[in-house]
Design a protein around this motif. Structure first.
Motif, PDB file in Angstrom:
ATOM      1  N   ALA A  36       0.816  -1.223   0.000  1.00 24.33           N
ATOM      2  CA  ALA A  36       0.000   0.000   0.000  1.00 24.33           C
ATOM      3  C   ALA A  36       0.846   1.268   0.000  1.00 24.33           C
ATOM      4  O   ALA A  36       0.307   2.366  -0.166  1.00 24.33           O
ATOM      5  CB  ALA A  36      -0.928  -0.004   1.207  1.00 24.33           C
ATOM      6  N   LEU A  39       0.168   3.510  -2.799  1.00 24.76           N
ATOM      7  CA  LEU A  39      -1.252   3.763  -3.049  1.00 24.76           C
ATOM      8  C   LEU A  39      -1.887   4.691  -2.025  1.00 24.76           C
ATOM      9  O   LEU A  39      -2.881   5.341  -2.311  1.00 24.76           O
ATOM     10  CB  LEU A  39      -2.019   2.430  -3.049  1.00 24.76           C
ATOM     11  N   SER A  40      -1.349   4.701  -0.808  1.00 24.60           N
ATOM     12  CA  SER A  40      -2.003   5.419   0.279  1.00 24.60           C
ATOM     13  C   SER A  40      -0.994   6.201   1.109  1.00 24.60           C
ATOM     14  O   SER A  40       0.067   5.682   1.466  1.00 24.60           O
ATOM     15  CB  SER A  40      -2.724   4.406   1.179  1.00 24.60           C
ATOM     16  N   VAL A 102     -10.503  10.843   3.536  1.00 25.00           N
ATOM     17  CA  VAL A 102      -9.982  10.064   2.406  1.00 25.00           C
ATOM     18  C   VAL A 102      -9.570  11.005   1.282  1.00 25.00           C
ATOM     19  O   VAL A 102      -8.472  10.878   0.718  1.00 25.00           O
ATOM     20  CB  VAL A 102     -11.035   9.050   1.901  1.00 25.00           C
ATOM     21  N   TRP A 107      -5.960   9.212   1.331  1.00 18.99           N
ATOM     22  CA  TRP A 107      -5.801   7.933   2.022  1.00 18.99           C
ATOM     23  C   TRP A 107      -5.805   6.757   1.052  1.00 18.99           C
ATOM     24  O   TRP A 107      -5.231   5.727   1.327  1.00 18.99           O
ATOM     25  CB  TRP A 107      -6.871   7.759   3.083  1.00 18.99           C
ATOM     26  N   PHE A 108      -6.501   6.921  -0.049  1.00 16.00           N
ATOM     27  CA  PHE A 108      -6.425   5.947  -1.132  1.00 16.00           C
ATOM     28  C   PHE A 108      -6.839   6.646  -2.415  1.00 16.00           C
ATOM     29  O   PHE A 108      -7.416   7.733  -2.371  1.00 16.00           O
ATOM     30  CB  PHE A 108      -7.270   4.686  -0.860  1.00 16.00           C
ATOM     31  N   GLU A 112     -10.383   5.075  -7.892  1.00  9.34           N
ATOM     32  CA  GLU A 112     -10.416   3.607  -7.954  1.00  9.34           C
ATOM     33  C   GLU A 112     -11.695   3.072  -7.318  1.00  9.34           C
ATOM     34  O   GLU A 112     -11.853   3.144  -6.099  1.00  9.34           O
ATOM     35  CB  GLU A 112      -9.217   3.014  -7.200  1.00  9.34           C
ATOM     36  N   ALA A 115     -11.155   0.635  -4.458  1.00 11.97           N
ATOM     37  CA  ALA A 115     -10.746   1.251  -3.190  1.00 11.97           C
ATOM     38  C   ALA A 115     -11.979   1.713  -2.401  1.00 11.97           C
ATOM     39  O   ALA A 115     -12.050   1.525  -1.185  1.00 11.97           O
ATOM     40  CB  ALA A 115      -9.811   2.431  -3.455  1.00 11.97           C
TER      41      ALA A 115
END
Length: 154
Positions: A36, A39-40, A102, A107-108, A112, A115
């Motif tokens: 992750a 990604l985050s 988020v 946060w992601f 997506e 997600a």
């Protein structure tokens, strides 16, 4: 019971929730931190740990969650609303605040769909776990009170 709460009770709730949240994120970081990492922002350090930024964001989120709990789940502010409505508004507010975090803190990847599905599923699972644990706690407290009342009757 809420009438007798003071600031230290709320601070205790705040740090209890924060501690649980940090432990959860430490475990998540160890399990999937490296994957992750890119990604985050929550897992920017991979499985090495949590950044100060992440710890600060989680703390701010916890402060807001405790404030929402005081607003919706106690009689401190709202006194004439059904318990079901209070819970609905509480969980909708938590979801809204989480969504803002988020987006605000990346946060992601917000583009997506998978997600968002993961976020919603984890939110629902955590909500049900929280409700289940709360119910178990209430039952234990009720049993204690009933036993104390029975001792007083004798």
């Amino acid at each position: 019971m809420d009438d007798r709460k003071n600031i230290f009770d709320y601070i205790g709730q705040l740090f209890t929730r924060y501690g649980v949240m940090v432990v959860i994120f430490i475990v998540l970081s160890l399990i999937m931190g490296e994957h992750a990492k890119n990604l985050s922002t929550l897992f920017a350090l991979g499985s090495s740990g949590l950044s100060l930024a992440t710890l600060g964001q989680l703390f701010l989120l916890t402060v807001i969650l405790v404030l929402l709990q005081v607003i919706f789940l106690s009689d401190v502010i709202i006194k004439d609303m059904s318990l079901i409505l209070r819970n609905v508004f509480f969980f909708l507010s938590v979801m809204a605040v989480s969504t803002v975090f988020v987006i605000l803190f990346a946060w992601f990847p917000v583009t997506e769909p998978s997600a968002w599905i993961g976020f919603i599923v984890s939110f629902v699972v955590c909500t049900f776990l929280s409700a289940f644990i709360t119910r178990l706690k209430e039952r234990a407290e009720n049993k204690k009170m009933e036993e104390a009342l029975n001792r007083l009757k004798k």
